[in-house]
Scaffold this motif. Structure first.
Motif, PDB file in Angstrom:
ATOM      1  N   GLU A 150       0.821  -1.210   0.000  1.00  0.00           N
ATOM      2  CA  GLU A 150       0.000   0.000   0.000  1.00  0.00           C
ATOM      3  C   GLU A 150       0.855   1.260   0.000  1.00  0.00           C
ATOM      4  O   GLU A 150       0.496   2.262  -0.639  1.00  0.00           O
ATOM      5  N   SER A 151       1.986   1.231   0.697  1.00  0.00           N
ATOM      6  CA  SER A 151       2.850   2.414   0.720  1.00  0.00           C
ATOM      7  C   SER A 151       3.380   2.736  -0.670  1.00  0.00           C
ATOM      8  O   SER A 151       3.470   3.906  -1.055  1.00  0.00           O
ATOM      9  N   PHE A 152       3.713   1.713  -1.454  1.00  0.00           N
ATOM     10  CA  PHE A 152       4.197   1.935  -2.817  1.00  0.00           C
ATOM     11  C   PHE A 152       3.053   2.343  -3.743  1.00  0.00           C
ATOM     12  O   PHE A 152       3.214   3.203  -4.615  1.00  0.00           O
ATOM     13  N   ALA A 153       1.900   1.721  -3.558  1.00  0.00           N
ATOM     14  CA  ALA A 153       0.756   2.067  -4.402  1.00  0.00           C
ATOM     15  C   ALA A 153       0.298   3.497  -4.146  1.00  0.00           C
ATOM     16  O   ALA A 153      -0.016   4.242  -5.088  1.00  0.00           O
ATOM     17  N   GLU A 154       0.270   3.911  -2.879  1.00  0.00           N
ATOM     18  CA  GLU A 154      -0.147   5.273  -2.549  1.00  0.00           C
ATOM     19  C   GLU A 154       0.819   6.312  -3.105  1.00  0.00           C
ATOM     20  O   GLU A 154       0.417   7.435  -3.434  1.00  0.00           O
ATOM     21  N   ALA A 155       2.088   5.936  -3.223  1.00  0.00           N
ATOM     22  CA  ALA A 155       3.082   6.850  -3.793  1.00  0.00           C
ATOM     23  C   ALA A 155       3.021   6.896  -5.309  1.00  0.00           C
ATOM     24  O   ALA A 155       3.677   7.737  -5.935  1.00  0.00           O
TER      25      ALA A 155
END
Length: 363
Positions: free
Chosen positions: A282-287
């Motif tokens: 999720e951290s990579f997707a949100e970025a």
């Protein structure tokens, strides 16, 4: 980390303390590092068997064992990546007043990290949220230590996997966890995929024979566009450098290496990783650096849809730029700076200094 520390002037002697689970028993001796194993196994046994009782007892017994090992070795500093092994080692280190660096690569720290964080001299994390959750004063944002990518030639890497100029390449891998779903999706989509992209596929041992059979079933002109391999080992860095899109799990090291090459990813979190992989993803997707695909959604049609990212240059470029912004290819050097500072009883670097080191060495 071992490679980085050994490359420093006056390189320290290294020793490894591990547990009876994991790959330490195979990999550490190959790196010419002395290995000592604690009695503990793990605390993650889900089965209702003897390990529910024995594992906690082994953990308790491992504390005096770690104490004896540290007294015998008297290390100048300890570096640990958390996990259950960190509990007895950091407890023993605290008794002996041996300074330590604790690194955690997950967005939300696990139980063992939360338990022993206050015992560490310095904490290094891959995500700002992790540092906030632990709330310890000497916390540094370092990113995830990865293999050095300095000197990696992208054109040479692409040639190693048969890539031709202008040809798009997709890397698919499942790691050691639940690779079968990845394999089934690739084999089901293979005729459609190879018409669009070159596919490098890490199958694991169990999936390799089926992948070879699927390759032979392709039209002869397209067979070379599918490159299955049971494992890539040291070639994994080259595969990430060669790829235009990666599809895989959400381990911290995998994501860090992908970011170092500014590589867009489709992340399929392993559903039984205590939620860590989902939060990493999720951290990579949100970025904007990745798309998140649920494990149960991954099938042949979804994989073909994901491959369609390579036909959208604007979106692909935006994802690549977002991945580059997340990259900290100098993380291993930064963590080594922290370890050597406490080992030599020197002043710790400033957070700004560590930030600068982490950003060096990108593709």
């Amino acid at each position: 980390m071992a490679t980085v520390l050994r490359a420093r002037p006056g390189a320290p002697d290294l020793a490894w303390i591990g547990g009876h689970r994991g790959l330490e028993r195979e990999l550490v001796p190959k790196a010419a590092i002395p290995l000592r194993l604690l009695w503990l196994r793990s605390l993650r046994s889900a089965a209702r068997d003897a390990h529910l009782v024995l594992d906690p007892l082994k953990l308790v017994a491992s504390v005096p064992q770690a104490l004896v090992l540290l007294i015998a070795r008297r290390p100048a500093a300890i570096f640990t990546t958390g996990g259950y092994v960190a509990i007895p080692v950091l407890l023993a280190a605290a008794v002996l007043r041996i300074p330590s660096v604790l690194w955690d690569g997950n967005v939300v720290p696990g139980r063992s990290v939360r338990l022993v964080a206050r015992l560490a001299t310095v904490i290094a994390v891959s995500h700002e949220a992790t540092g906030r959750a632990l709330g310890q004063p000497a916390t540094y944002l370092t990113g995830t230590p990865i293999r050095s990518i300095a000197g990696v030639d992208v054109d040479e890497a692409r040639a190693r996997f048969g890539g031709r100029p202008g040809e798009r390449m997709m890397l698919v891998f499942g790691g050691s966890q639940a690779v079968r779903r990845m394999n089934d999706a690739v084999l089901g989509a293979l005729p459609r995929l190879v018409e669009r992209v070159r596919v490098v596929h890490v199958t694991g041992d169990d999936g390799y024979a089926a992948a070879l059979a699927a390759r032979e079933a392709l039209p002869e002109a397209l067979r070379d566009r599918y490159r299955p391999a049971p494992f890539l080992y040291d070639d994994m860095t080259a595969a990430l450098a060669a790829a235009d899109l990666a599809v895989g799990r959400a381990g911290a090291s995998t994501l860090a290496e992908a970011a170092a090459f500014a590589l867009p990813t489709a992340i399929v979190p392993y559903p039984h990783a205590a939620g860590h992989q989902r939060l990493n993803a999720e951290s990579f997707a949100e970025a904007g650096a990745a798309v998140l695909v649920e494990d149960e959604e991954l099938d042949a049609d979804r994989l073909v849809e994901v491959a369609g990212l390579l036909a959208d240059p604007a979106r692909h470029a935006a994802m690549s730029a977002a991945a580059r912004d997340l990259a900290r290819p100098g993380a291993a050097e930064a963590v080594a700076d922290l370890v050597l500072a406490i080992a030599h009883h020197e002043s710790l670097p400033t957070p700004a200094d560590i930030e600068a080191v982490t950003r060096r060495g990108g593709a």
